[in-house]
Design a protein around this motif. Structure first.
Motif, mmCIF file in Angstrom:
data_model
loop_
_atom_site.group_PDB
_atom_site.id
_atom_site.type_symbol
_atom_site.label_atom_id
_atom_site.label_comp_id
_atom_site.label_asym_id
_atom_site.label_seq_id
_atom_site.Cartn_x
_atom_site.Cartn_y
_atom_site.Cartn_z
ATOM 1 N N UNK A 136 -39.983 -48.320 83.522
ATOM 2 C CA UNK A 136 -38.797 -48.233 82.499
ATOM 3 C C UNK A 136 -39.249 -49.061 81.251
ATOM 4 N N UNK A 137 -39.263 -48.315 80.065
ATOM 5 C CA UNK A 137 -39.425 -49.092 78.816
ATOM 6 C C UNK A 137 -38.273 -49.454 78.061
ATOM 7 N N UNK A 138 -38.356 -50.700 77.358
ATOM 8 C CA UNK A 138 -37.336 -51.196 76.505
ATOM 9 C C UNK A 138 -37.274 -50.389 74.974
ATOM 10 N N UNK A 139 -36.477 -49.547 74.856
ATOM 11 C CA UNK A 139 -36.630 -48.695 73.615
ATOM 12 C C UNK A 139 -35.505 -49.298 72.584
ATOM 13 N N UNK A 140 -36.091 -49.275 71.411
ATOM 14 C CA UNK A 140 -35.393 -49.874 70.178
ATOM 15 C C UNK A 140 -34.859 -51.191 70.225
ATOM 16 N N UNK A 141 -35.593 -51.933 71.286
ATOM 17 C CA UNK A 141 -35.197 -53.250 71.715
ATOM 18 C C UNK A 141 -33.863 -53.664 72.397
ATOM 19 N N UNK A 142 -32.896 -52.462 72.864
ATOM 20 C CA UNK A 142 -31.953 -52.702 73.812
ATOM 21 C C UNK A 142 -31.819 -51.639 74.685
ATOM 22 N N UNK A 143 -32.295 -50.668 74.505
ATOM 23 C CA UNK A 143 -32.004 -49.290 75.590
ATOM 24 C C UNK A 143 -33.252 -49.202 76.450
ATOM 25 N N UNK A 144 -32.874 -48.142 77.385
ATOM 26 C CA UNK A 144 -33.720 -47.867 78.568
ATOM 27 C C UNK A 144 -34.521 -46.246 78.067
ATOM 28 N N UNK A 145 -35.776 -46.443 78.305
ATOM 29 C CA UNK A 145 -36.499 -45.165 78.028
ATOM 30 C C UNK A 145 -37.774 -44.825 79.536
ATOM 31 N N UNK A 146 -37.691 -43.786 79.502
ATOM 32 C CA UNK A 146 -38.970 -43.409 80.475
ATOM 33 C C UNK A 146 -39.785 -42.152 79.862
ATOM 34 N N UNK A 147 -40.789 -41.918 80.797
ATOM 35 C CA UNK A 147 -41.474 -40.786 80.115
ATOM 36 C C UNK A 147 -41.110 -39.640 81.174
ATOM 37 N N UNK A 148 -40.975 -38.315 80.748
ATOM 38 C CA UNK A 148 -40.488 -37.276 81.452
ATOM 39 C C UNK A 148 -41.469 -36.159 81.224
ATOM 40 N N UNK A 149 -41.820 -35.386 82.428
ATOM 41 C CA UNK A 149 -42.710 -34.224 82.274
ATOM 42 C C UNK A 149 -42.036 -32.948 81.621
#
Length: 197
Positions: A136-149
């Motif tokens: 799970x990546x930190x997006x824009x310094x605050x949010x959660x992000x994942x890679x999706x197929x």
């Protein structure tokens, strides 16, 4: 404060709320033209409005294989949060969102990124169609992000910190040792009955 093209007044008679028409939804599929590493300089540029989140994505750390869409974002992609335990409108009426899990239906014609505008915090895990997500990546310094197929998928974010698992394990071990010691004490350290009894 007045209405404009950026804000719409919502008035139910008891309160007035201004909706930001430019705000992103709680979850969206990002198909950026570029992906940037989260540095102090990038954060400064983002805060000052030099980086448009529609075109650029800021991740920490950068994925091994960065996905970008420099030739445009053809096709449609969507992310819809599934209400848990009631409809979405009833949940929006009172204060904080009590989610310990979030279910999101996603659809994208290409592999992309799913952004969840909830606070990034250690202990959150994610699954895509029941398969655990490695990062799970930190997006824009605050949010959660994942890679999706590519395709249609069900994404589940859930809160399960490692400290909880460690605590449960230690509790089970402690209870087991206590029970074993109690059995040993009852079997081997009983006072023998005297002949007068």
């Amino acid at each position: 404060f007045t209405e404009s093209e950026h804000f719409t007044l919502l008035d139910d008679g008891s309160m007035k709320i201004y909706r930001n028409n430019d705000a992103y939804p709680r979850a969206w599929v990002a198909r950026p033209e570029s992906v940037l590493a989260d540095t102090q300089e990038i954060e400064r540029r983002f805060v000052e409005g030099e980086i448009d989140p529609k075109d650029e994505l800021i991740l920490n750390p950068l994925p091994a294989n960065v996905r970008t869409f420099p030739n445009g974002r053809s096709g449609t992609a969507m992310a819809n949060i599934r209400p848990i335990g009631g409809d979405a409108n009833s949940r929006a009426r009172g204060g904080a969102i009590p989610d310990e899990q979030v279910l999101i239906d996603v659809s994208s014609p290409d592999p992309a990124y799913l952004i969840l505008a909830d606070t990034f915090y250690p202990g959150w895990k994610a699954e895509i169609d029941g398969v655990p997500v490695n990062k799970i990546y930190k997006a824009f310094g605050y949010f959660r992000a994942i890679e999706i197929p590519a395709g249609n998928h069900l994404v589940r974010f859930f809160f399960k910190p490692d400290s909880f698992t460690i605590g449960v394990t230690l509790s089970v071990v402690t209870l087991s040792v206590s029970v074993i010691l109690l059995i040993v004490q009852l079997l081997f350290f009983r006072k023998p009955k005297s002949s007068e009894d």
